[in-house]
Design an enzyme around this catalytic site. Structure first.
Site, short mmCIF file in Angstrom:
data_model
loop_
_atom_site.label_atom_id
_atom_site.label_comp_id
_atom_site.label_asym_id
_atom_site.label_seq_id
_atom_site.Cartn_x
_atom_site.Cartn_y
_atom_site.Cartn_z
CD GLU A 62 -4.18 -5.72 3.00
OE1 GLU A 62 -5.05 -4.91 3.38
OE2 GLU A 62 -2.96 -5.52 3.18
CD GLU A 89 -3.05 -1.18 2.10
OE1 GLU A 89 -3.04 -0.35 3.02
OE2 GLU A 89 -3.95 -2.06 1.99
C1 LIG Z 1 -10.95 10.45 7.44
C2 LIG Z 1 -9.89 10.38 6.38
O1 LIG Z 1 -9.14 9.17 6.54
C3 LIG Z 1 -8.20 8.99 5.48
C4 LIG Z 1 -8.20 7.56 5.07
O2 LIG Z 1 -7.71 6.76 6.21
C5 LIG Z 1 -7.52 5.44 5.94
C6 LIG Z 1 -7.24 4.62 7.01
C7 LIG Z 1 -7.06 3.27 6.81
C8 LIG Z 1 -7.15 2.76 5.52
C9 LIG Z 1 -7.00 1.32 5.28
C10 LIG Z 1 -6.87 0.33 6.22
N1 LIG Z 1 -6.81 -0.81 5.51
C11 LIG Z 1 -6.69 -2.19 6.04
C12 LIG Z 1 -5.20 -2.43 6.13
N2 LIG Z 1 -4.59 -2.57 4.79
C13 LIG Z 1 -3.27 -3.10 5.10
C14 LIG Z 1 -3.48 -4.05 6.25
O3 LIG Z 1 -2.48 -3.82 7.19
C15 LIG Z 1 -4.87 -3.72 6.82
O4 LIG Z 1 -4.81 -3.56 8.22
N3 LIG Z 1 -6.87 -0.55 4.23
N4 LIG Z 1 -7.00 0.76 4.07
C16 LIG Z 1 -7.41 3.59 4.44
C17 LIG Z 1 -7.60 4.94 4.64
#
Ligand SMILES: CCOCCOc1ccc(-c2cn(C[C@@H]3NC[C@@H](O)[C@H]3O)nn2)cc1
Length: 448
Positions: A353, A166
């Site tokens: 994922e 990511e």
């Molecule tokens: C209010 C604005 O906020 C901005 C976006 O904030 C986020 C936070 C979290 C994610 C997020 C979390 N996950 C799951 C994880 N992927 C890797 C693996 O370690 C999992 O735990 N995918 N995307 C996206 C965006």
């Protein structure tokens, strides 16, 4: 009811990451990571949660692998903790850490499970952050040294490699939005980090080829956003394109085309920030790769708004059913975004994922997470639809094997097929575990 039959060589798996499950944060010679520092800093993580213990998988990996074998998966995606291999980032090698991962990988292989290894899933050694972390080009060399050790030690056992998990989270969520470690909030810092991780990716891929491990494959795992315009207006469509591009194109254009996407490059330039490209960088980034891992959770409906963040792109709540973390459930975005990625060619894709945050707990020993089953069913149906279109989607790894440390959300947000009671580490397979077990055993799925 529909039957979805999958190809005989389709891979079924689950995914986790080192900081989220291992614990033992001061054991086995491990050095501190930026996530130890971030989580130990009050206010960064829900209720002060941290990965000190997590699911204690450093000690319980044999129990975890026995559950994987019961589940019937043939592939397990995990990550290596760099701070276990080189505790201060680019100094002495910690043989105890290497030995741990040999025991772990050997146990996986003995269980008939293919290791699918992520080199970097966010736990940068803190000692490197102390001298700038990914903002500092020196970290590129440190990463390549780490990768060389891993390839030398494990290329005979591990055939599937991902360099970075990511990149959008590593660059933007962690250095512009400030929500993940190290918690910077600066666009130029985000572009510096994003560029340097891409250069590190390219050097690692070149090194992988030079070390010519027999029949190994290597790639990168972007999390992808699928944004649908709220209206047909050009402004809303452009706002959606920016949202999609910042997760996928910003990283995959350099890898597949050797250049940043022009429109977003100019958007950031207008904001006063440009990637710190040096001679030769784009050529090294564009080393050919074998596969990409795609992490998909949900789409959004976006419209243009001049005050909506760094992309002027505002997500709109359209009232869809949501998971317990607040993400809408709409599997069509998975189909659409995979087709969007075909612009890079019919590349080998693994869903590395996909899963639902459903915070059910055991009732009389049963976790009836029917919402998670529904989510998985809808998304696996779209996976089949993509394959039916002739796209090279080669495997699906559910996030996650078990409940674990969900970053800034701590342990309150549960993505696992297995429930973990963090008071005593008791693992309880959920109903979704048994549903997925049946899909894997049959290699087909029926909708209900
Ligand atoms: C209010 C604005 O906020 C901005 C976006 O904030 C986020 C936070 C979290 C994610 C997020 C979390 N996950 C799951 C994880 N992927 C890797 C693996 O370690 C999992 O735990 N995918 N995307 C996206 C965006």
């Amino acid at each position: 009811m529909t039957i979805f039959q999958f190809p005989n060589d389709f891979r079924w798996g689950t995914a986790t990451a080192s900081y989220q499950i291992e614990g033992a944060y001061q054991e086995g010679g491990r050095g501190l990571s930026i996530w130890d520092t971030f989580a130990h800093t009050p206010g960064n993580v829900y209720d002060g949660h941290n990965g000190n213990i997590a699911t204690d998988s450093y000690h319980r990996y044999e129990e975890d692998i026995a559950l994987m074998k019961e589940l019937g998966i043939d592939t397990y995606r995990f990550s290596i903790a760099w701070p276990r291999i080189i505790p201060d980032g680019d100094g002495e090698i910690n043989q105890e850490g290497i030995d741990f991962y040999h025991r772990f990988v050997d146990t996986l292989l003995a269980a008939g499970i293919e290791p699918f290894c992520t080199l970097y899933h966010w736990d940068l050694p803190q000692a490197l952050q102390d001298v700038g972390g990914w903002e500092n080009r020196r970290t590129i060399d440190a990463f390549v040294k780490y990768a060389e050790i891993m390839f030398r030690e494990f290329a005979s056992k591990i055939k599937f490699w991902l360099t970075f998990n990511e990149p959008w989270c590593i660059a933007f969520l962690s250095n512009l939005e400030g929500k993940h470690a190290p918690g910077n909030t600066d666009l130029q810092v985000a572009l510096n980090v994003g560029h340097h991780l891409l250069v590190a990716h390219g050097h690692a891929v070149k090194l992988f080829r030079d070390m010519s491990p027999a029949d190994g494959q290597i790639g990168i795992a972007p999390n992808v956003a699928w944004a649908v315009p709220y209206s047909k207006s050009a402004e809303d469509r452009a706002a959606c394109n920016r949202n999609i591009e910042v997760y996928a194109d910003w990283f995959l254009d350099p890898v597949y085309k050797g250049s940043y996407p022009e429109s977003l490059y100019n958007w950031f330039k207008e904001a006063g920030a440009t990637p710190p490209v040096q001679d030769g960088d784009m050529e090294i980034i564009a080393q050919p790769i074998d596969l990409i891992g795609i992490n998909y959770y949900h789409p959004t409906v976006n419209r243009y708004h001049p005050e909506a963040g760094y992309l002027h792109s505002e997500p709109i709540d359209m009232g869809l059913f949501k998971t317990d973390i607040g993400w809408p459930i709409d599997s069509t975005g998975l189909y659409d975004v995979i087709h969007y990625l075909q612009k890079y060619g019919n590349i080998d894709i693994y869903i590395t994922e996909n899963g639902a945050c459903i915070n059910d707990s055991p009732q009389n020993g049963i976790v009836d997470d029917s919402m998670r089953i529904s989510y998985l069913q809808q998304h696996i149906a779209q996976v089949h639809r993509v394959i039916n279109d002739g796209i090279h989607l080669k495997g699906y790894m559910a996030w996650s094997l078990m409940d674990n440390f969900e970053w800034a959300e701590g342990y309150r947000m549960r993505f696992g097929l297995i429930h973990v009671d963090f008071r005593n580490q008791v693992r309880t397979p959920k109903e979704s575990f048994y549903w997925y077990q049946n899909v894997i055993r049959n290699n087909w799925m029926e909708t209900r």
